[in-house]
Design a protein around this motif. Structure first.
Motif, PDB file in Angstrom:
ATOM      1  N   THR A 219      -0.267 -12.900   8.899  1.00 52.74           N
ATOM      2  CA  THR A 219      -1.596 -12.637   8.342  1.00 52.74           C
ATOM      3  C   THR A 219      -2.338 -11.632   9.217  1.00 52.74           C
ATOM      4  OG1 THR A 219      -1.703 -14.870   7.385  1.00 52.74           O
ATOM      5  CG2 THR A 219      -3.780 -13.699   7.648  1.00 52.74           C
ATOM      6  N   ILE A 220      -2.263 -11.817  10.522  1.00 53.19           N
ATOM      7  CA  ILE A 220      -2.895 -10.889  11.463  1.00 53.19           C
ATOM      8  C   ILE A 220      -2.269  -9.507  11.357  1.00 53.19           C
ATOM      9  CG2 ILE A 220      -3.247 -10.380  13.925  1.00 53.19           C
ATOM     10  CD1 ILE A 220      -3.261 -13.500  14.320  1.00 53.19           C
ATOM     11  N   LEU A 221      -0.943  -9.454  11.332  1.00 56.68           N
ATOM     12  CA  LEU A 221      -0.252  -8.166  11.251  1.00 56.68           C
ATOM     13  C   LEU A 221      -0.554  -7.453   9.933  1.00 56.68           C
ATOM     14  CD1 LEU A 221       3.244  -8.959  12.819  1.00 56.68           C
ATOM     15  CD2 LEU A 221       1.419  -7.552  13.787  1.00 56.68           C
ATOM     16  N   ASN A 222      -0.655  -8.203   8.854  1.00 59.12           N
ATOM     17  CA  ASN A 222      -1.005  -7.587   7.572  1.00 59.12           C
ATOM     18  C   ASN A 222      -2.383  -6.940   7.638  1.00 59.12           C
ATOM     19  OD1 ASN A 222       1.248  -7.887   5.996  1.00 59.12           O
ATOM     20  ND2 ASN A 222       0.183  -8.991   4.385  1.00 59.12           N
ATOM     21  N   GLY A 226      -2.689  -3.111   7.333  1.00 54.64           N
ATOM     22  CA  GLY A 226      -3.358  -2.735   6.093  1.00 54.64           C
ATOM     23  C   GLY A 226      -2.394  -2.654   4.932  1.00 54.64           C
ATOM     24  N   GLY A 227      -1.298  -3.392   5.008  1.00 54.96           N
ATOM     25  CA  GLY A 227      -0.269  -3.369   3.969  1.00 54.96           C
ATOM     26  C   GLY A 227       0.649  -4.559   4.109  1.00 54.96           C
ATOM     27  N   ASN A 228       1.745  -4.545   3.374  1.00 55.64           N
ATOM     28  CA  ASN A 228       2.671  -5.675   3.353  1.00 55.64           C
ATOM     29  C   ASN A 228       3.707  -5.565   4.471  1.00 55.64           C
ATOM     30  OD1 ASN A 228       1.395  -6.756   1.103  1.00 55.64           O
ATOM     31  ND2 ASN A 228       2.666  -5.596  -0.303  1.00 55.64           N
ATOM     32  N   SER A 284      -3.902   1.197  14.025  1.00 59.27           N
ATOM     33  CA  SER A 284      -2.771   0.341  13.647  1.00 59.27           C
ATOM     34  C   SER A 284      -2.465   0.396  12.158  1.00 59.27           C
ATOM     35  CB  SER A 284      -3.057  -1.110  14.047  1.00 59.27           C
ATOM     36  OG  SER A 284      -4.141  -1.630  13.276  1.00 59.27           O
ATOM     37  N   ARG A 285      -3.341   1.030  11.360  1.00 55.20           N
ATOM     38  CA  ARG A 285      -3.157   1.099   9.916  1.00 55.20           C
ATOM     39  C   ARG A 285      -1.873   1.834   9.545  1.00 55.20           C
ATOM     40  NH1 ARG A 285      -6.296  -2.995   8.914  1.00 55.20           N
ATOM     41  NH2 ARG A 285      -8.518  -2.582   8.847  1.00 55.20           N
ATOM     42  N   GLU A 286      -1.336   1.467   8.404  1.00 57.30           N
ATOM     43  CA  GLU A 286      -0.050   1.997   7.959  1.00 57.30           C
ATOM     44  C   GLU A 286      -0.027   3.515   7.885  1.00 57.30           C
ATOM     45  OE1 GLU A 286       3.095   1.392   4.239  1.00 57.30           O
ATOM     46  OE2 GLU A 286       1.041   0.639   4.086  1.00 57.30           O
TER      47      GLU A 286
END
Length: 298
Positions: A219-222, A226-228, A284-286
């Protein structure tokens, strides 16, 4: 457990509760329901016979039996709903607020608020660990932990956990978990995450302390990605962790995240979330990560 009897006419008049697009609900109908001045939701199960139906009713009965040991932030079904002679589902107290998934995706909400609510999940998991340790309720797990299963209450800045009929309690069966599926990263540590079937994608992960923390970490990593991110393979997962290290995210937090794919026990990362900065979250966003990854590969 108490029973709420609803006339067939009243039942036909009930309207669906408006749910956000981020909420996936395929196993039931969620209806807006008011009775004797109380606002509730009515969850009508699509399957009303067989093992699935029996397991759902057993789960809500057990939740009601042991509710005195559970935190108030868990929105536990409070009555069985009967229409005519049929038990069609159950009622749950209505929680005023906004789905956490909506909050985390909103650019209008300060990132510090995002982190605050993510930490609330970790604090709740610690409360539940103490429930298992210090009360007769030794086997309760939320199981399906993800951002859409929490509601943010704007009045007290707290979170409420919903969809508890998919939790693990007593001798009930195992339900699917969005993030801890046998096809996710858990498949790389079969000695740590146990599957109740063959280990193929048709099986379910048996809930325990490690699977709870795994879902919380995902959940934190998502949120950061900012994605799956749960669709990444193991190699891509490590590449992303190396990138998080490169942009300065706390090394202890990264070490704790990495533990989900190692044989050692998982650790609750909640206290370390306070080290995150707006710059780190933005980088950190995709889309930023993929651009940086492309430049590094040249």
């Amino acid at each position: 457990m108490k029973v709420t009897t609803i006339s067939k006419r009243k039942f036909r008049e009930l309207q669906p509760l408006q749910l956000g697009q981020e909420i996936c609900n395929s196993e039931s109908k969620i209806l807006d329901f008011r009775i004797r001045g109380e606002h509730k939701i009515l969850k009508v199960l699509n399957e009303q016979d067989g093992e699935y139906y029996a397991t759902k009713l057993y789960t809500v009965e057990m939740l009601d039996t042991y509710k005195e040991y559970l935190p108030k932030s868990l929105y536990i079904p409070d009555t069985l709903a009967v229409v005519g002679n049929d038990t069609v589902g159950f009622t749950v107290p209505f929680l005023e607020g906004t789905n956490l998934s909506t909050i985390l995706k909103s650019t209008k909400v300060d990132f510090k608020e995002h982190i605050y609510y993510l930490r609330k999940i970790g604090q709740l998991l610690e409360q539940l660990r103490n429930v298992r340790k210090y009360t007769p309720l030794k086997d309760f797990y939320l199981n399906d932990i993800h951002e859409s299963n929490f509601i943010v209450n704007p009045n007290n800045r707290d979170i409420g956990a919903i969809d508890l009929d998919s939790s693990k309690i007593g001798s009930n069966g195992v339900y699917p978990s969005r993030y801890a599926s046998p096809c996710s990263l858990v498949k790389h540590v079969p000695s740590k995450y146990h599957v109740n079937e063959s280990g193929k994608c048709g099986g379910f992960i048996l809930p325990d302390d490690n699977s709870e923390i795994y879902c919380y970490v995902m959940t934190i990593l998502n949120y950061l990605f900012g994605g799956n991110i749960f669709r990444l393979n193991l190699e891509e997962f490590y590449i992303y962790l190396n990138y998080l290290d490169l942009i300065g995210i706390d090394k202890e937090l990264i070490t704790i995240i990495e533990k989900i794919v190692t044989t050692g026990p998982n650790v609750n990362p909640e206290p370390y979330l306070e080290t995150l900065t707006l710059e780190q979250v933005s980088r950190s966003r995709e889309n930023v990560y993929k651009l940086a990854k492309t430049k590094l590969m040249k």
